[in-house]
Design a protein around this motif. Sequence first.
Motif, PDB file in Angstrom:
ATOM      1  N   VAL A 180       0.834  -1.195   0.000  1.00  0.00           N
ATOM      2  CA  VAL A 180       0.000   0.000   0.000  1.00  0.00           C
ATOM      3  C   VAL A 180       0.872   1.250   0.000  1.00  0.00           C
ATOM      4  CG1 VAL A 180      -1.726   1.320   1.289  1.00  0.00           C
ATOM      5  CG2 VAL A 180      -1.888  -1.183   1.166  1.00  0.00           C
ATOM      6  N   ASP A 181       0.513   2.188  -0.866  1.00  0.00           N
ATOM      7  CA  ASP A 181       1.129   3.512  -0.873  1.00  0.00           C
ATOM      8  C   ASP A 181       0.452   4.321   0.228  1.00  0.00           C
ATOM      9  OD1 ASP A 181       2.189   5.988  -1.354  1.00  0.00           O
ATOM     10  OD2 ASP A 181       1.615   6.074  -3.469  1.00  0.00           O
ATOM     11  N   GLU A 182       1.136   4.506   1.328  1.00  0.00           N
ATOM     12  CA  GLU A 182       0.518   5.139   2.494  1.00  0.00           C
ATOM     13  C   GLU A 182       0.096   6.571   2.230  1.00  0.00           C
ATOM     14  OE1 GLU A 182       3.138   4.683   5.770  1.00  0.00           O
ATOM     15  OE2 GLU A 182       3.016   2.490   5.792  1.00  0.00           O
ATOM     16  N   ALA A 183       0.639   7.172   1.183  1.00  0.00           N
ATOM     17  CA  ALA A 183       0.281   8.558   0.862  1.00  0.00           C
ATOM     18  C   ALA A 183      -0.945   8.645  -0.032  1.00  0.00           C
ATOM     19  CB  ALA A 183       1.460   9.256   0.190  1.00  0.00           C
ATOM     20  N   SER A 184      -1.477   7.501  -0.468  1.00  0.00           N
ATOM     21  CA  SER A 184      -2.580   7.526  -1.449  1.00  0.00           C
ATOM     22  C   SER A 184      -3.646   6.501  -1.102  1.00  0.00           C
ATOM     23  CB  SER A 184      -2.030   7.245  -2.864  1.00  0.00           C
ATOM     24  OG  SER A 184      -1.081   8.218  -3.245  1.00  0.00           O
ATOM     25  N   TRP A 185      -4.646   6.936  -0.354  1.00  0.00           N
ATOM     26  CA  TRP A 185      -5.812   6.091  -0.119  1.00  0.00           C
ATOM     27  C   TRP A 185      -6.969   6.986   0.301  1.00  0.00           C
ATOM     28  CZ3 TRP A 185      -7.927   6.091   4.808  1.00  0.00           C
ATOM     29  CH2 TRP A 185      -7.114   6.586   5.823  1.00  0.00           C
ATOM     30  N   ALA A 186      -8.189   6.548  -0.030  1.00  0.00           N
ATOM     31  CA  ALA A 186      -9.376   7.337   0.296  1.00  0.00           C
ATOM     32  C   ALA A 186     -10.613   6.488   0.099  1.00  0.00           C
ATOM     33  CB  ALA A 186      -9.461   8.591  -0.597  1.00  0.00           C
ATOM     34  N   ASP A 187     -11.539   6.572   1.061  1.00  0.00           N
ATOM     35  CA  ASP A 187     -12.865   5.950   0.946  1.00  0.00           C
ATOM     36  C   ASP A 187     -12.787   4.471   0.552  1.00  0.00           C
ATOM     37  OD1 ASP A 187     -14.047   8.385   1.551  1.00  0.00           O
ATOM     38  OD2 ASP A 187     -14.089   8.992  -0.554  1.00  0.00           O
ATOM     39  N   GLY A 188     -11.925   3.731   1.223  1.00  0.00           N
ATOM     40  CA  GLY A 188     -11.830   2.309   0.986  1.00  0.00           C
ATOM     41  C   GLY A 188     -11.094   1.905  -0.273  1.00  0.00           C
ATOM     42  N   VAL A 189     -10.478   2.870  -0.953  1.00  0.00           N
ATOM     43  CA  VAL A 189      -9.670   2.580  -2.143  1.00  0.00           C
ATOM     44  C   VAL A 189      -8.208   2.845  -1.804  1.00  0.00           C
ATOM     45  CG1 VAL A 189      -9.224   3.135  -4.557  1.00  0.00           C
ATOM     46  CG2 VAL A 189     -11.563   3.214  -3.663  1.00  0.00           C
ATOM     47  N   PHE A 190      -7.365   1.859  -2.063  1.00  0.00           N
ATOM     48  CA  PHE A 190      -5.944   1.967  -1.750  1.00  0.00           C
ATOM     49  C   PHE A 190      -5.131   1.873  -3.032  1.00  0.00           C
ATOM     50  CE2 PHE A 190      -8.051   0.460   1.985  1.00  0.00           C
ATOM     51  CZ  PHE A 190      -7.388   1.059   3.053  1.00  0.00           C
ATOM     52  N   TRP A 191      -4.181   2.778  -3.184  1.00  0.00           N
ATOM     53  CA  TRP A 191      -3.234   2.711  -4.302  1.00  0.00           C
ATOM     54  C   TRP A 191      -1.969   2.025  -3.809  1.00  0.00           C
ATOM     55  CZ3 TRP A 191      -7.084   6.065  -4.207  1.00  0.00           C
ATOM     56  CH2 TRP A 191      -7.703   6.422  -5.417  1.00  0.00           C
ATOM     57  N   GLY A 192      -1.328   1.319  -4.699  1.00  0.00           N
ATOM     58  CA  GLY A 192      -0.096   0.660  -4.298  1.00  0.00           C
ATOM     59  C   GLY A 192       0.513  -0.151  -5.425  1.00  0.00           C
ATOM     60  N   TRP A 193       1.546  -0.924  -5.055  1.00  0.00           N
ATOM     61  CA  TRP A 193       2.327  -1.711  -5.998  1.00  0.00           C
ATOM     62  C   TRP A 193       1.975  -3.191  -5.830  1.00  0.00           C
ATOM     63  CZ3 TRP A 193       3.847   2.200  -2.882  1.00  0.00           C
ATOM     64  CH2 TRP A 193       4.388   3.352  -3.484  1.00  0.00           C
ATOM     65  N   ASN A 194       1.996  -3.951  -6.914  1.00  0.00           N
ATOM     66  CA  ASN A 194       1.661  -5.375  -6.835  1.00  0.00           C
ATOM     67  C   ASN A 194       2.733  -6.219  -7.511  1.00  0.00           C
ATOM     68  OD1 ASN A 194       0.687  -6.560  -9.630  1.00  0.00           O
ATOM     69  ND2 ASN A 194      -0.051  -4.430  -9.534  1.00  0.00           N
ATOM     70  N   ASN A 195       2.690  -7.524  -7.233  1.00  0.00           N
ATOM     71  CA  ASN A 195       3.590  -8.472  -7.913  1.00  0.00           C
ATOM     72  C   ASN A 195       2.796  -9.594  -8.570  1.00  0.00           C
ATOM     73  OD1 ASN A 195       2.772  -9.974  -5.726  1.00  0.00           O
ATOM     74  ND2 ASN A 195       4.833 -10.519  -5.029  1.00  0.00           N
ATOM     75  N   GLU A 196       1.613  -9.256  -9.070  1.00  0.00           N
ATOM     76  CA  GLU A 196       0.750 -10.241  -9.712  1.00  0.00           C
ATOM     77  C   GLU A 196       1.237 -10.547 -11.131  1.00  0.00           C
ATOM     78  OE1 GLU A 196      -3.184  -8.380  -7.466  1.00  0.00           O
ATOM     79  OE2 GLU A 196      -2.902  -8.161  -9.640  1.00  0.00           O
ATOM     80  N   THR A 197       0.978 -11.786 -11.553  1.00  0.00           N
ATOM     81  CA  THR A 197       1.281 -12.204 -12.917  1.00  0.00           C
ATOM     82  C   THR A 197      -0.026 -12.586 -13.605  1.00  0.00           C
ATOM     83  OG1 THR A 197       3.417 -13.085 -12.187  1.00  0.00           O
ATOM     84  CG2 THR A 197       2.626 -13.762 -14.360  1.00  0.00           C
ATOM     85  N   HIS A 198      -0.347 -11.895 -14.690  1.00  0.00           N
ATOM     86  CA  HIS A 198      -1.558 -12.155 -15.453  1.00  0.00           C
ATOM     87  C   HIS A 198      -1.190 -12.492 -16.887  1.00  0.00           C
ATOM     88  CE1 HIS A 198      -4.520 -10.637 -12.424  1.00  0.00           C
ATOM     89  NE2 HIS A 198      -3.460  -9.966 -12.025  1.00  0.00           N
ATOM     90  N   GLN A 199      -2.067 -13.224 -17.547  1.00  0.00           N
ATOM     91  CA  GLN A 199      -1.820 -13.678 -18.905  1.00  0.00           C
ATOM     92  C   GLN A 199      -3.057 -13.457 -19.769  1.00  0.00           C
ATOM     93  OE1 GLN A 199       0.519 -17.473 -19.830  1.00  0.00           O
ATOM     94  NE2 GLN A 199      -1.580 -18.181 -19.921  1.00  0.00           N
ATOM     95  N   PHE A 200      -2.830 -12.913 -20.975  1.00  0.00           N
ATOM     96  CA  PHE A 200      -3.938 -12.721 -21.918  1.00  0.00           C
ATOM     97  C   PHE A 200      -3.681 -13.547 -23.165  1.00  0.00           C
ATOM     98  CE2 PHE A 200      -6.087 -10.505 -25.431  1.00  0.00           C
ATOM     99  CZ  PHE A 200      -7.394 -10.551 -24.954  1.00  0.00           C
ATOM    100  N   ASP A 201      -4.691 -14.301 -23.562  1.00  0.00           N
ATOM    101  CA  ASP A 201      -4.644 -15.110 -24.779  1.00  0.00           C
ATOM    102  C   ASP A 201      -5.439 -14.377 -25.859  1.00  0.00           C
ATOM    103  OD1 ASP A 201      -5.058 -16.931 -26.847  1.00  0.00           O
ATOM    104  OD2 ASP A 201      -5.168 -18.647 -25.499  1.00  0.00           O
ATOM    105  N   PRO A 202      -4.776 -13.746 -26.850  1.00  0.00           N
ATOM    106  CA  PRO A 202      -5.510 -12.984 -27.871  1.00  0.00           C
ATOM    107  C   PRO A 202      -6.423 -13.848 -28.730  1.00  0.00           C
ATOM    108  CG  PRO A 202      -3.179 -12.374 -27.831  1.00  0.00           C
ATOM    109  CD  PRO A 202      -3.317 -13.607 -27.000  1.00  0.00           C
ATOM    110  N   GLU A 203      -6.053 -15.097 -28.952  1.00  0.00           N
ATOM    111  CA  GLU A 203      -6.880 -15.956 -29.796  1.00  0.00           C
ATOM    112  C   GLU A 203      -8.190 -16.311 -29.097  1.00  0.00           C
ATOM    113  OE1 GLU A 203      -6.653 -20.249 -32.138  1.00  0.00           O
ATOM    114  OE2 GLU A 203      -4.823 -19.342 -31.307  1.00  0.00           O
ATOM    115  N   ARG A 204      -8.111 -16.672 -27.827  1.00  0.00           N
ATOM    116  CA  ARG A 204      -9.309 -17.011 -27.058  1.00  0.00           C
ATOM    117  C   ARG A 204      -9.940 -15.790 -26.401  1.00  0.00           C
ATOM    118  NH1 ARG A 204      -9.581 -22.562 -25.976  1.00  0.00           N
ATOM    119  NH2 ARG A 204      -7.720 -23.722 -26.607  1.00  0.00           N
TER     120      ARG A 204
END
Length: 277
Positions: A180-204
Amino acid sequence: MAESAVNYSSNVGECSNSKLIMAESAVKAVEPQIRERSGHAAAADRQHLYIWGGYASVADQEQFLPRDEIWIYDLERGSWCVRQVCGSAPPPLSGSSSCLLDGELFIFGGCSDDGQTNELYSISLGDGRFTCRRVTHRSGSPPSPRDKLCCWLHEGRIVFFGGYGPKLLREVGDLQSFTVDEASWADGVFWGWNNETHQFDPERRSWTEVQTTGGAPAPRAAHASATIGCKGFICGGRVKCVLWCFTHRSLMAHTHSRLTHCALPLRGPQRGLQTDE
């Protein structure tokens, strides 16, 4: 899938594969000049470098650059051209992630005047009109809105990692994967950095959050990435400069490995990397 260079037939002042015969001085006279920029999307094939979007500083103010143009650099001739983008272009963005696949420039995420986005667009580079469209998905869920992420290609799919953006409190399930970016949050929304890996299949036209094993990199944004064979490498970003490797075990499962240098001389042939697993 292998990338292929895109050829163009163009008019004076446009792309270099023209059938017109012009003197070199005339070419230089009409060659457009690309504006300095930051946060733009960039990708290359064997012949051209493609640049879209970003922002520039004008009178100490940051201004987004036009969304309806794409700049193309001819790697052999060393010359620029600009083409107009038609169709449903993205809003002006910075911090998007981009790659080339089957003659299309895919652009995902980024930040506009309205904040981060999680929309995916593609620009057709070979149709002669540079038609842009918003890519909708048939299955799965796209990543949360984010910018400054990286991406690479693996067996015809686009793999995205990391980035900075907002999440609802209920979406922040693990602080190991979201800082969480402690300098950026409001009304239950938090800004921050993630380490998620996502994949998109253009054909499907499907999104998948990839399951990974091994010690995960720390959440980050504004990092660099590259691929060698079935391995994707990321380095740097918001956290300290540590090199990580993603080994593609299958289309749905990847392994993280942290790499440390055991020898990195300024000159000489011997260089080495070892894996901390």
